[in-house]
Scaffold this motif. Structure first.
Motif, PDB file in Angstrom:
ATOM      1  N   ARG A  55       6.337  39.681   0.128  1.00  0.00           N
ATOM      2  CA  ARG A  55       6.144  39.995   1.546  1.00  0.00           C
ATOM      3  C   ARG A  55       6.567  38.839   2.444  1.00  0.00           C
ATOM      4  NH1 ARG A  55       0.208  42.280   2.472  1.00  0.00           N
ATOM      5  NH2 ARG A  55       1.176  42.646   4.506  1.00  0.00           N
ATOM      6  N   SER A  56       6.339  37.613   1.996  1.00  0.00           N
ATOM      7  CA  SER A  56       6.615  36.443   2.840  1.00  0.00           C
ATOM      8  C   SER A  56       8.059  35.979   2.743  1.00  0.00           C
ATOM      9  CB  SER A  56       5.704  35.285   2.442  1.00  0.00           C
ATOM     10  OG  SER A  56       6.044  34.799   1.147  1.00  0.00           O
ATOM     11  N   GLY A  57       8.710  36.240   1.602  1.00  0.00           N
ATOM     12  CA  GLY A  57       9.988  35.615   1.332  1.00  0.00           C
ATOM     13  C   GLY A  57       9.753  34.237   0.744  1.00  0.00           C
ATOM     14  N   PRO A  58      10.800  33.429   0.537  1.00  0.00           N
ATOM     15  CA  PRO A  58      10.653  32.106  -0.066  1.00  0.00           C
ATOM     16  C   PRO A  58       9.686  31.215   0.719  1.00  0.00           C
ATOM     17  CG  PRO A  58      12.957  32.746   0.004  1.00  0.00           C
ATOM     18  CD  PRO A  58      12.221  33.754   0.820  1.00  0.00           C
ATOM     19  N   VAL A  59       9.004  30.341  -0.021  1.00  0.00           N
ATOM     20  CA  VAL A  59       8.027  29.421   0.563  1.00  0.00           C
ATOM     21  C   VAL A  59       8.332  28.001   0.097  1.00  0.00           C
ATOM     22  CG1 VAL A  59       5.601  28.691   0.457  1.00  0.00           C
ATOM     23  CG2 VAL A  59       6.169  31.087   0.903  1.00  0.00           C
ATOM     24  N   VAL A  60       8.235  27.051   1.022  1.00  0.00           N
ATOM     25  CA  VAL A  60       8.406  25.627   0.719  1.00  0.00           C
ATOM     26  C   VAL A  60       7.026  24.977   0.681  1.00  0.00           C
ATOM     27  CG1 VAL A  60       9.387  23.438   1.483  1.00  0.00           C
ATOM     28  CG2 VAL A  60      10.672  25.564   1.812  1.00  0.00           C
ATOM     29  N   ALA A  61       6.730  24.229  -0.380  1.00  0.00           N
ATOM     30  CA  ALA A  61       5.434  23.555  -0.497  1.00  0.00           C
ATOM     31  C   ALA A  61       5.628  22.164  -1.083  1.00  0.00           C
ATOM     32  CB  ALA A  61       4.473  24.358  -1.371  1.00  0.00           C
ATOM     33  N   ARG A  62       4.704  21.285  -0.786  1.00  0.00           N
ATOM     34  CA  ARG A  62       4.824  19.934  -1.320  1.00  0.00           C
ATOM     35  C   ARG A  62       4.668  19.953  -2.839  1.00  0.00           C
ATOM     36  NH1 ARG A  62       0.776  16.293   1.547  1.00  0.00           N
ATOM     37  NH2 ARG A  62       1.384  14.817  -0.079  1.00  0.00           N
ATOM     38  N   HIS A 111       9.320  12.153   4.716  1.00  0.00           N
ATOM     39  CA  HIS A 111       9.467  13.373   3.924  1.00  0.00           C
ATOM     40  C   HIS A 111       8.651  13.299   2.634  1.00  0.00           C
ATOM     41  CE1 HIS A 111      11.249  16.889   2.134  1.00  0.00           C
ATOM     42  NE2 HIS A 111      11.623  16.174   1.081  1.00  0.00           N
ATOM     43  N   GLU A 112       7.921  14.369   2.331  1.00  0.00           N
ATOM     44  CA  GLU A 112       7.251  14.530   1.046  1.00  0.00           C
ATOM     45  C   GLU A 112       8.141  15.400   0.154  1.00  0.00           C
ATOM     46  OE1 GLU A 112       4.441  13.248   0.026  1.00  0.00           O
ATOM     47  OE2 GLU A 112       3.583  12.444   1.886  1.00  0.00           O
ATOM     48  N   SER A 113       8.176  15.101  -1.147  1.00  0.00           N
ATOM     49  CA  SER A 113       8.955  15.922  -2.075  1.00  0.00           C
ATOM     50  C   SER A 113       8.419  17.346  -2.055  1.00  0.00           C
ATOM     51  CB  SER A 113       8.868  15.347  -3.489  1.00  0.00           C
ATOM     52  OG  SER A 113       9.445  14.067  -3.545  1.00  0.00           O
ATOM     53  N   THR A 114       9.321  18.310  -1.954  1.00  0.00           N
ATOM     54  CA  THR A 114       8.911  19.705  -1.828  1.00  0.00           C
ATOM     55  C   THR A 114       9.622  20.582  -2.854  1.00  0.00           C
ATOM     56  OG1 THR A 114      10.583  20.019  -0.096  1.00  0.00           O
ATOM     57  CG2 THR A 114       8.332  19.551   0.620  1.00  0.00           C
TER      58      THR A 114
END
Length: 234
Positions: free
Chosen positions: A17-24, A67-70
């Motif tokens: 439903r959301s599509g791709p997600v970027v997370a740390r 920037h944090e690695s994601t």
């Protein structure tokens, strides 16, 4: 809403439903379904450090520090995220908007949001910070007190993001006749056309006699300021 709070410290997202997600990196707790993970690039690009001139090389290194690695998650499944037992707060940007947050306080966001690293002074341009080198230096001073640094992460567009904080997050509306004054170390993020300026409550008359609230963050303009219920840094 794209992200669903499982409890105060964990959120889940249905990628179908959301599509791709970027997370740390390190925030994924568990998932179900067919989910693929891949490293995600560093946000930024042209204009990330406007007005810095000959300091561009140093600015670039500082931007890398922001920037944090994601990791990018995509597929057909549900992913649960959390990080170090910190409280989470979901920011709904389905109507569009702009969110400025330090990378260390950002858990995840939908990949459709445009992400960039900008100087704190540039993010506050039009307020007390000003642009160019002076604005960047004032932004660095603010970052030193708030614990965020000279640069901040800016998300814009349509989607959702999840913030991290100690003791929970509450929202303060900015735009009334009087500014909103926040303890700098309790400041988490700001959305909308919010300008922040570091103020000192000290004067030559109060040197040596002031309490623990000598530095304050004045928030003006129109939007929302996100504040944690603690002065503890992440």
């Amino acid at each position: 809403m794209t992200f669903t709070k499982v409890n105060s410290k964990v959120v889940s997202v249905d990628l179908s439903r959301s599509g791709p997600v970027v997370a740390r990196r390190g925030a994924m707790l568990f998932y179900t379904g067919e989910v693929r993970f891949a490293p995600h690039g560093v946000p930024g690009g042209a204009g990330s450090a406007p007005g810095l001139g000959g300091l561009a090389g140093m600015a670039g290194r500082m931007m890398q520090g922001e920037h944090e690695s994601t990791m990018l998650a995509q597929g057909d499944g549900t992913v649960h995220y959390g990080f170090r037992g910190l409280e989470t707060h979901v920011v709904d940007m389905s109507a569009g908007g702009e969110l400025r947050v330090d990378a260390s306080r950002l858990l995840a966001h939908t990949a459709g949001l445009q992400s960039a690293v900008v100087s704190s002074g540039a993010a506050q341009a039009g307020g007390g910070g000003g642009g160019g080198l002076l604005g960047a230096l004032r932004g660095a001073a603010t970052g030193a007190v708030t614990g965020t640094g000279m640069f901040t992460t800016q998300l814009s567009g349509y989607g959702a993001a999840v913030l991290l904080a100690h003791g929970g997050v509450f929202e303060l509306r900015v735009g009334g006749p009087a500014p909103v004054i926040v303890d700098p170390q309790a400041f988490v993020a700001a959305s909308g056309a919010v300008r922040t300026e570091l103020k000192s409550s000290m004067s030559w008359r109060t040197v040596g006699r002031s309490g623990g609230e000598a530095m304050q963050l004045e928030c003006t303009g129109q939007g929302i300021v996100y504040v944690q219920a603690s002065e503890e840094k992440l």
